[in-house]
Design an enzyme around this catalytic site. Structure first.
Site, mmCIF file in Angstrom:
data_model
loop_
_atom_site.group_PDB
_atom_site.id
_atom_site.type_symbol
_atom_site.label_atom_id
_atom_site.label_comp_id
_atom_site.label_asym_id
_atom_site.label_seq_id
_atom_site.Cartn_x
_atom_site.Cartn_y
_atom_site.Cartn_z
ATOM 1 N N CYS A 1 -3.889 -0.802 -16.431
ATOM 2 C CA CYS A 1 -3.860 0.301 -15.465
ATOM 3 C C CYS A 1 -3.194 -0.095 -14.160
ATOM 4 C CB CYS A 1 -5.263 0.837 -15.209
ATOM 5 S SG CYS A 1 -6.330 -0.346 -14.386
ATOM 6 N N HIS B 1 0.836 -1.205 0.000
ATOM 7 C CA HIS B 1 0.000 0.000 0.000
ATOM 8 C C HIS B 1 0.870 1.254 0.000
ATOM 9 C CE1 HIS B 1 -2.346 3.214 2.002
ATOM 10 N NE2 HIS B 1 -3.324 2.738 1.246
#
Lengths: 848, 848
Positions: B803, B427
């Protein structure tokens, strides 16, 4: 009308008429078969599905023509005839044609009581089923007299402002229309769809002349069958009731009599010996010529026997097996036909205790039926408590929010397991099925309070530790208190059937077995080997857990290896016992798979204790526990990744396997262990581990002087392993598809977390089925095919198998067979199911 | 010898000789090019790789023949010539041929100092590089006199028990053998493999006659280049030192002089104007004819210029861009060639602050370089503290065990982020790259104590909150205190280069942009649109978080919808601002993705507070928090699964998107929003959500009177979505491959947890690369191809894109281009990299 006529809307049921199940329904076909056997049967006419659908839409066929088939002014009945009797249908309507005139004509010939009984029955049925009036309009217990008939007619008129219909054609029109429409209501459609009927399932109707069952001399009706429905033993069963119609004899048990001689009272055998003999003969004819055990509905009219209908005897799974085997033994069926008469999944019912289906229960809650069988015991909330109860031989049901590997012993000790979370493939479900312990998961309406040891149910009811409940893992329910249970039945008939299955099937069946108990069950169920032996549970026993924790806290490879050395003799004995039990059959051992943090305590108390036993500061223990935590343990440092980064564990396991094989080989069967690597995603992982295992094999060979032979394989659990199966197979003797994990990763869906929405997903049809329950042929199945094809292309003699939870499912077995797999492996209790399913797959493919 | 001779072991470097980089090395080829430009150069002989390899193995070529090329009794030098100058090689050895006799002969002609300097240099180099004697054997600062020469010879004899070799052939033999062997030592091999040299890289050697640089009149040596190496501006740079050899001028800065006129002292331009002019001319010739900015090594011998060598000017990435653009402007390179001169990934260096490479630092720790750039600030341990610091305009470095969505604002506020856990795709890493914030992750050697707010480093050093550190996200290090940083450079040359790139490339580049800031950067970097707008961060702002929590605790769909209504105007404004900034360029919005539990507090204090604000009992809050916990959140109830089970969130988002599009469309560009569904695994998920979104679109149309047009697509993140792309594409205008999640699921590998072993895996070569960093063409790539092919087969005008984090990587861009994708989308700061990489891919494919 014009149009319908061309489709022959009705057909008299004669031995040569064109009666087709898919157009007229199963009952119409059955009646034709009975007629072909020359059984005495009133004239019967079959209305086709199309005709009945037309009636529902307002197109009534030519009833005059229809009624002309019968003798002058008959009484008629109408019965439903759907394609599959299980799909239900509207109730039969009898005595159509009764009217005021007919009533008055009949009294002198048959007496007031008989005439009144016939007319009253028709009035009441019409009122309820055709006019949809309230049940309580009539006095249910009224005796059949002119007074009660007149009262009923008055009540009908008061309620409807119309006279009770007197014209038989009008009556028949009303009955046909109401039955046709009843079939097409939404609720009826939903009911039958729940039984897997197609959306456009049709209804046929049968219009039959009445054999009255009431009248002078011996008249009455009854039902007879020649088999008892629980164990499937030959036994004449049924009831007969004088002066009755339809299935009254079953409803009014007080007045009914036995069929065979019975010390408790009179019997049909004594009352009408010729009729009785005839019925015995008809039953035998049904068995031999219709090749089925039938339940026959009959009427005696002034001493004359009429057969009205016959249906397949409703039966338990166990009885079904017994019947199929017995008919095959008698040459009525071939063994192949007998095999196909038994649904594989029905065997689950035989192999576990069941709640007696005769006993009505109101469940306390409905969860996911995760592992079949039923058990009664006291509620406990911890695995420790379950083990303590087991030590005192007290039955218990373990209730937890969810289970984890530390609970396996508790689950083994408990008679049943209930969890708040999880789905069909949660830890609790998978382990429970493996252990053969009944289990219900995903009971997310309950509120567990572990501190107070209570369980609050949706309605507010509170259960406490020690309360007695019954868990029904087949139905997914929890029941208050004890209920009668049927014992599992693995009788000789089942054994015979499975032997036939083994002769027919052409794909192997092994068992997933982790423990000595599992292995014994697997062997007793004739599994051809162990297809998946998970080794992680072996590290949770208390003395081993301590060693594992020492290993985890060791700072060097040497210290780790030292700690693991203590486990070597234990693991050697684990594997040795499995090899012994399996008597030379192959045993496929999956090396250590779970993340290390599963072996560490997660609460402060546990960490304090661990710090004490390791002689390390609490802060260090806490830090290590936190450092090992993972966001997504399923996708983390486990399986072969541990094998590569902490190689000492696999080293120890490989040595234990080889040493056990050498030991067992000295006294008994030669063992060629199969070693399987979990969570592989790249060929290099296999190369690296294979090199180390080869070194260990060489070392054991040097130590013992015994040649070591083993097979290395991979459990294909990641999509990438399936895609790269060609490269991976180059280093393998076998690939086994672990469809649990493969399904998780293909869908991006954790089996432990899916329970929270899978119900909603399948209800809405977003997924046609829970993919953890039924193999997803489209997606996961394509990866299986890709993996199998690429693997075999690279290595033609590669052994292929499936060892996920799907291994025991008919659909997956058929899939694996088509894909050319060598075997499937399933939990031990599903081995019989899998053997039968494999036979089905072989038989069905031969049909085409 | 016989055999080697056939391969022409040595070749004199003449304009027409056959000198090949792959056989003689880059330096040999460069010398030939200089010779072709008619530069004055001593005679030079190239030894081929094969000859040098033979020398290392004991096969010495015919040195007599070799030496005959030179004039009588020359002094010689030997220099390495590997294929790529970056791969290193042994140091040059000068003055071979010096001996006692030669020394004595030379003194009368050149003086004692010159002769002594030459002999001493050779003795010392021989002792160190050929005889491998200790460095401290000789007095490094000894002045060149007969006394020191004799002392050196004595020291050599004492140490080796041998006379210093006097025969030039013996000397040359020793030098060649030692250099050949030095190349083949393990440490040299490892060093060059670290620079991506192949395992069998060869070494050529160049034997060159000496231009002495010492002697009467003006003699000396120097180095000159015509560009400054940081910004790439034209500027004559270099040093000259009288009476010196080799690169002494660079080493002995005290005695060296400037090249151009300088107020600080004498210059070569004044000292030898003709030589200076000649050097300028040679530099210009190199630039025009060798098409490169070269650094030239020259010698002046009694006023005569010799060119010994030339190498490509070492330079910063920024200078490299400036040089390429300038040469293209001058017609020396085509724009395509200029584009290919710049490595796309080198642009990262330009776009972020960097630790000044001239400044030597000792890092406190080494982690994973997760987001490039460097920053100095005070350590903070919480996001709140980071935000507080930002409010006071104080720079800070946020240090956490790991980050989660609640930290995004803190990460935005901080100048740099350091985490203990995680890998390239954790993250922290993903978000930091998106924000352009320097970030180091996986620093698992540190010990965080959040309570005491300290950070303990491996060596025991303790850092406290407030201590000033510098984080180098490009190197993956943390440095104590502040260090000099270079500012990012987005100068005109870069702009020109990227314009050329846009003319050449044939695949689109969009940006992943979640915020107004991201969108502005994306637009300023000329992204063609937003390819991925993640919406979840929008729910973490404090007032919104409260609403989300109310929604989570709502018991009915209506109550949920009511809660979400409060978010509608905020989301509408979020999207409206993005549409505004992007000025009509497409914006692809991914609907809500994360599991709901991310929005709930996990500690008791947070739960107590929440219970208070919701007015519900703590036990209920705890129960809800526990009930929502997941084993594997990545594989749980999130993405489209939430969209289906809690549809009110998507309803609200769709309405916000449409209303924003209508609003923006009124005043500016017409907006056709793209809506993307996450975590799809079955087509029915798309159908169900599409139906609801269509309903919302119709409602907004009805409310506003404006026609609503939108495109629905799916982000392909599960292997199953790729396999079923044909079915899914039927309901979609576009598919965008989310390679982060797709990689996770294909490997069964969580990016958040991979950090703990990925280093070990790539070091051992188990995985050739971290698949989160470099797209796994074999596995994940096959799924991309399958998905793209099936999707396009079902719908030929389907728009395809990528993406994931890989969107900005050269390899993935080339892959997507070949697979016929329409665009890639990457973090805003990587847009320039992607534009250049896309141009490279187009140019390289055109070459074949």
């Amino acid at each position: 009308m014009q149009k319908l006529a061309t489709f022959k809307p009705f057909t008299e049921i004669t031995p040569t008429a064109s009666i087709i199940v898919a157009q007229h329904g199963g009952r119409a076909k059955c009646l034709q078969r009975l007629r072909r056997l020359n059984m005495p049967m009133p004239k019967s006419i079959a209305l086709s599905f199309e005709a009945v659908h037309g009636i529902a839409s307002g197109r009534m066929p030519d009833l005059d023509r229809l009624m002309r088939v019968f003798d002058e002014a008959p009484l008629l009945s109408v019965r439903p005839s759907s394609e599959d009797p299980d799909w239900g249908g509207p109730g039969a309507i009898l005595n159509i044609g009764m009217s005021d005139t007919r009533y008055e004509e009949m009294i002198p010939r048959k007496g007031e009581a008989v005439a009144s009984r016939l007319y009253l029955r028709f009035i009441q049925t019409w009122a309820a089923q055709v006019a949809h009036l309230d049940d309580d309009l009539f006095d249910a217990d009224a005796s059949p007299t002119r007074v009660t008939v007149e009262a009923a007619l008055r009540a009908y008129e008061m309620e409807t402002d119309e006279q009770f219909p007197q014209d038989p054609a009008v009556q028949l029109t009303g009955v046909l229309r109401s039955m046709a429409r009843a079939w097409e209501t939404t609720s009826a459609r939903l009911l039958r769809q729940a039984k897997n009927a197609p959306a456009d399932a049709g209804l046929g109707l049968i219009v039959q002349g009445m054999a009255l069952g009431v009248g002078p001399d011996e008249s009455g009706s009854g039902v007879i069958q020649f088999i008892e429905p629980v164990a499937g033993r030959p036994q004449i069963t049924g009831r007969y009731l004088s002066q009755s119609q339809g299935r009254d004899a079953l409803a009014d048990r007080a007045g009914a009599i036995y069929l065979t001689r019975d010390p408790r009272g009179p019997s049909l055998e004594e009352l009408c010996p010729e009729v009785f003999d005839k019925l015995i003969e008809y039953g035998e004819e049904c068995r031999r010529r219709l090749r089925e055990e039938m339940q026959i509905e009959f009427v005696i009219n002034s001493g004359n026997l009429s057969i009205l209908d016959a249906v397949r005897v409703p039966r338990s799974a166990r009885a079904n097996v017994a019947i199929a085997v017995s008919m095959a033994r008698d040459g009525i069926l071939t063994p192949a036909e007998a095999l196909l008469r038994v649904e594989p999944r029905a065997l689950n019912e035989l192999l576990h205790r069941q709640v007696d289906p005769m006993h009505t229960v109101t469940p306390l809650l409905q969860g996911v039926a995760a592992s079949p069988g039923a058990a009664t015991g006291r509620i406990v909330f911890t695995s420790d408590r379950a083990e303590a109860m087991a030590a005192q031989d007290e039955a218990c049901i373990l209730v937890k929010r969810e289970t984890n590997p530390e609970d396996v012993r508790g689950m083994h000790a408990a008679q049943g397991v209930l969890t708040e979370k999880g789905g069909m493939s949660s830890h609790a479900a998978v382990i429970a099925r493996g252990l053969g312990v009944p289990c219900v998961v995903g009971a997310n309406m309950i509120r567990l309070n572990r501190r107070e040891k209570t369980l609050r149910l949706p309605g507010g009811k509170l259960l406490r530790e020690g309360d007695v409940v019954t868990l029904d893992g087949s139905a997914g329910t929890l029941i208050d208190g004890p209920v009668p249970l049927l014992e599992p039945a693995t009788d000789a008939a089942l054994g015979t059937l499975l032997e036939w299955a083994d002769e027919v099937r052409d794909i192997g069946v092994r068992a997933n077995a982790d423990t000595v108990e599992d292995a014994r069950i697997a062997r007793d169920f004739n599994a051809e080997g162990i297809g998946l032996c998970r080794t992680e549970h072996m590290f949770f026993e208390e003395n081993r857990l301590t060693v594992m924790r020492e290993m985890i806290f060791a700072d060097t490879a040497e210290a780790r290896a030292d700690a693991l050395k203590q486990l070597l003799p234990m693991q050697r004995s684990d594997f040795g016992r499995l090899f012994d039990i399996m008597e030379g059959r192959p045993v496929c051992i999956r090396l250590f798979d779970p993340p290390l943090h599963e072996f560490l305590p997660h609460d402060r108390a546990g960490m304090l204790e661990l710090a004490g036993s390791l002689g390390r500061p609490l802060a260090e223990v806490q830090h290590r526990v936190e450092a090992l935590q993972e966001y997504n343990p399923m996708l983390g440092l486990r399986g072969v990744r541990l094998g590569i980064t902490v190689p000492e564990i696999y080293d120890m396991q490989a040595r234990a396997i080889f040493e056990a094989a050498v030991d067992v080989g000295k006294t008994g069967n030669r063992v060629v262990p199969e070693i399987m690597l979990p969570l592989v995603s790249a060929k290099r992982e296999v190369e690296v581990v294979r090199a180390r295992i080869d070194t260990i094999a060489a070392a054991v060979r040097a130590d013992t002087g015994v040649e070591i032979d083993y097979k290395l394989g991979v459990i294909v659990e990641t999509p990438r392993a399936a895609l790269k199966a060609d490269e991976i197979a180059a280093h393998c003797a076998f690939l086994s598809f672990g469809t649990n994990d493969l399904t998780q990763m293909t869908y991006g869906l954790s089996r432990d977390d899916a329970g929270r929405f899978m119900g909603s997903y399948t209800r809405q049809g977003v997924f046609p089925e829970d993919p953890f329950h039924v193999l997803d042929r489209d997606g996961v199945g394509e990866l299986l095919s890709i993996g199998a094809n690429r693997g075999r292309a690279a290595k033609p003699d590669l052994v292929l198998s499936l060892c996920g939870e799907h291994g025991g499912n008919s659909e997956s077995i058929a899939f694996c067979r088509e894909a050319g797999f060598d075997y499937v492996s399933c939990s031990p209790y599903r081995v019989p199911v899998a053997r039968l399913a494999a036979a089905h797959a072989a038989l069905k493919s031969a049909e085409f």
